[in-house]
Design a protein around this motif. Sequence first.
Motif, mmCIF file in Angstrom:
data_model
loop_
_atom_site.group_PDB
_atom_site.id
_atom_site.type_symbol
_atom_site.label_atom_id
_atom_site.label_comp_id
_atom_site.label_asym_id
_atom_site.label_seq_id
_atom_site.Cartn_x
_atom_site.Cartn_y
_atom_site.Cartn_z
ATOM 1 N N THR A 234 -17.800 54.004 6.835
ATOM 2 C CA THR A 234 -17.853 52.904 7.846
ATOM 3 C C THR A 234 -16.666 51.511 6.788
ATOM 4 O OG1 THR A 234 -20.152 51.213 7.471
ATOM 5 C CG2 THR A 234 -19.399 52.812 9.391
ATOM 6 N N TYR A 235 -16.804 50.383 7.276
ATOM 7 C CA TYR A 235 -16.039 49.612 6.507
ATOM 8 C C TYR A 235 -17.080 49.212 5.342
ATOM 9 C CZ TYR A 235 -15.304 44.569 4.851
ATOM 10 O OH TYR A 235 -16.431 44.541 2.879
ATOM 11 N N PHE A 236 -18.485 48.905 5.030
ATOM 12 C CA PHE A 236 -19.443 49.541 4.040
ATOM 13 C C PHE A 236 -18.983 50.244 3.260
ATOM 14 C CE2 PHE A 236 -21.995 47.527 7.723
ATOM 15 C CZ PHE A 236 -22.283 46.135 7.000
ATOM 16 N N ALA B 100 -13.994 38.108 17.432
ATOM 17 C CA ALA B 100 -15.423 37.849 17.394
ATOM 18 C C ALA B 100 -16.677 38.960 17.236
ATOM 19 C CB ALA B 100 -15.635 36.816 18.703
ATOM 20 N N ASP B 101 -15.682 40.031 16.954
ATOM 21 C CA ASP B 101 -16.777 41.554 17.036
ATOM 22 C C ASP B 101 -16.456 42.484 16.025
ATOM 23 O OD1 ASP B 101 -19.149 42.998 17.679
ATOM 24 O OD2 ASP B 101 -18.027 43.855 19.059
ATOM 25 N N ARG B 102 -16.262 41.832 15.251
ATOM 26 C CA ARG B 102 -15.527 43.150 13.765
ATOM 27 C C ARG B 102 -16.777 43.476 13.390
ATOM 28 N NH1 ARG B 102 -12.057 45.887 13.113
ATOM 29 N NH2 ARG B 102 -10.274 44.578 13.222
ATOM 30 N N LYS B 103 -17.278 45.039 13.714
ATOM 31 C CA LYS B 103 -18.164 45.764 13.211
ATOM 32 C C LYS B 103 -17.765 46.044 12.206
ATOM 33 C CE LYS B 103 -21.330 45.054 17.307
ATOM 34 N NZ LYS B 103 -20.910 44.002 17.818
ATOM 35 N N ALA B 104 -18.899 46.954 11.284
ATOM 36 C CA ALA B 104 -18.564 47.798 9.837
ATOM 37 C C ALA B 104 -17.656 49.078 10.631
ATOM 38 C CB ALA B 104 -19.647 48.330 9.295
ATOM 39 N N GLY B 105 -18.390 49.376 11.939
ATOM 40 C CA GLY B 105 -18.227 50.956 12.576
ATOM 41 C C GLY B 105 -16.617 50.584 13.182
ATOM 42 N N HIS B 106 -15.943 49.741 13.627
ATOM 43 C CA HIS B 106 -15.035 49.002 13.652
ATOM 44 C C HIS B 106 -13.635 49.504 12.163
ATOM 45 C CE1 HIS B 106 -16.984 46.417 17.145
ATOM 46 N NE2 HIS B 106 -17.152 48.009 17.201
ATOM 47 N N CYS B 107 -13.866 49.823 11.803
ATOM 48 C CA CYS B 107 -13.049 50.342 10.889
ATOM 49 C C CYS B 107 -12.957 51.946 10.120
ATOM 50 C CB CYS B 107 -13.594 49.949 9.330
ATOM 51 S SG CYS B 107 -13.089 47.943 9.320
ATOM 52 N N LEU B 108 -11.856 52.468 11.291
ATOM 53 C CA LEU B 108 -11.969 53.987 10.544
ATOM 54 C C LEU B 108 -10.520 55.035 9.521
ATOM 55 C CD1 LEU B 108 -11.386 54.782 14.702
ATOM 56 C CD2 LEU B 108 -13.498 54.236 13.228
ATOM 57 N N GLY C 151 -8.094 61.064 8.465
ATOM 58 C CA GLY C 151 -7.665 62.743 7.452
ATOM 59 C C GLY C 151 -7.060 62.477 5.679
ATOM 60 N N ASP C 152 -5.978 61.154 5.733
ATOM 61 C CA ASP C 152 -5.229 60.762 5.152
ATOM 62 C C ASP C 152 -5.548 59.581 4.543
ATOM 63 O OD1 ASP C 152 -3.682 62.882 5.881
ATOM 64 O OD2 ASP C 152 -2.502 62.487 7.474
ATOM 65 N N SER C 153 -6.696 59.051 4.107
ATOM 66 C CA SER C 153 -6.951 58.010 3.969
ATOM 67 C C SER C 153 -6.810 56.421 4.420
ATOM 68 C CB SER C 153 -6.903 58.099 1.838
ATOM 69 O OG SER C 153 -7.992 58.920 1.847
ATOM 70 N N GLN C 154 -5.684 56.461 5.434
ATOM 71 C CA GLN C 154 -5.147 55.457 6.319
ATOM 72 C C GLN C 154 -6.750 54.939 7.157
ATOM 73 O OE1 GLN C 154 -2.632 53.921 6.889
ATOM 74 N NE2 GLN C 154 -0.789 55.670 5.676
ATOM 75 N N ILE C 155 -6.513 53.408 6.813
ATOM 76 C CA ILE C 155 -7.411 52.881 7.867
ATOM 77 C C ILE C 155 -7.626 52.422 9.287
ATOM 78 C CG2 ILE C 155 -9.257 51.227 7.297
ATOM 79 C CD1 ILE C 155 -9.218 51.350 4.695
ATOM 80 N N TRP C 156 -7.438 52.607 10.299
ATOM 81 C CA TRP C 156 -7.556 52.070 11.344
ATOM 82 C C TRP C 156 -8.780 50.778 12.082
ATOM 83 C CZ3 TRP C 156 -2.958 53.595 13.335
ATOM 84 C CH2 TRP C 156 -2.517 54.920 12.879
ATOM 85 N N SER C 157 -7.583 49.832 12.687
ATOM 86 C CA SER C 157 -8.476 48.719 13.503
ATOM 87 C C SER C 157 -8.684 49.220 14.900
ATOM 88 C CB SER C 157 -8.294 47.400 12.766
ATOM 89 O OG SER C 157 -8.776 46.559 14.143
ATOM 90 N N ILE C 158 -10.256 49.076 15.092
ATOM 91 C CA ILE C 158 -9.858 49.535 16.809
ATOM 92 C C ILE C 158 -11.292 48.348 17.615
ATOM 93 C CG2 ILE C 158 -10.008 52.015 16.328
ATOM 94 C CD1 ILE C 158 -13.367 51.969 16.775
#
Length: 263
Positions: free
Chosen positions: A130-132, A157-165, A168-175
């Motif tokens: 996760t983000y952490f 209003a809802d950026r939780k740690a699990g909302h950063c993914l 496998g290519d180390s790209q970070i995705w925001s959901i």
Amino acid sequence: MPRRSRQSLNVVFPVPEDASPVSLDEDEVRPLLEAGEITGGHRMPYGSNYTFLVWIDAGPGKYLRAIYKPRDGERPLWDFPLGTLYRREHAAFVLSRLLGWPNIPLTLVREGPYGIGMFQNYVDCDPTITYFEMAQDDECYEQLCQIMVFDLITNNADRKAGHCLMDGDSQIWSIDHGLTFHPSFKLRSVMMEFWGEPIPDEMVHDLASLHQRLEEKSEDTAPLAEHLDRREVKALKKRIRFLLRDRAVPNLDPNYNIPWPFV
């Protein structure tokens, strides 16, 4: 179209047998996400709004995985108009493409098994990262900084740690951008490491370019008006001007500007 009650949404529908998921580029994903036949899926656990992982027919023995959030599965909120969260998800995707960052999976609006909703390409990732965990890696700094600044202008209003993914290519995705674009400042984020940090010059340049296009009502910004009202667009421009003036992430209130739960 009349709204379904949340209780009328089934939690499971048939899953394809002897089929395997496919990994496709965005040009190949788009037509499937827009109009592909949904052949199965199930409800994702724990979310307050109904969220489904669905399978879209991608040819013999293959399927595309996608996230489906129907309008009629949205929980009523006191501060966001009912039935608008799916449109805010799409508006966030549109804005990310106008800005050039952060990475948000292809997100569209279409009809599904339980009515109109948001469809988003599924990101295959390790859910324990996760983000952490990402925040401990210096190589993740730029991508995470982009997400933090994007959350500021979209008023997430809802950026939780699990909302950063991380894929496998180390790209970070925001959901998960349903609670965005409110005219009143409501930002809540676990990304406290960025509070008070300067915004890199290249990102400031991108923000200035975006603001100019919004002011000029350029053709490429028109899709935002389909999903946001005038007050929301006006507030978006005001938040961008604030960042262009200060060129830094503000120091926020840890007693108010953090979500719960953290993940």
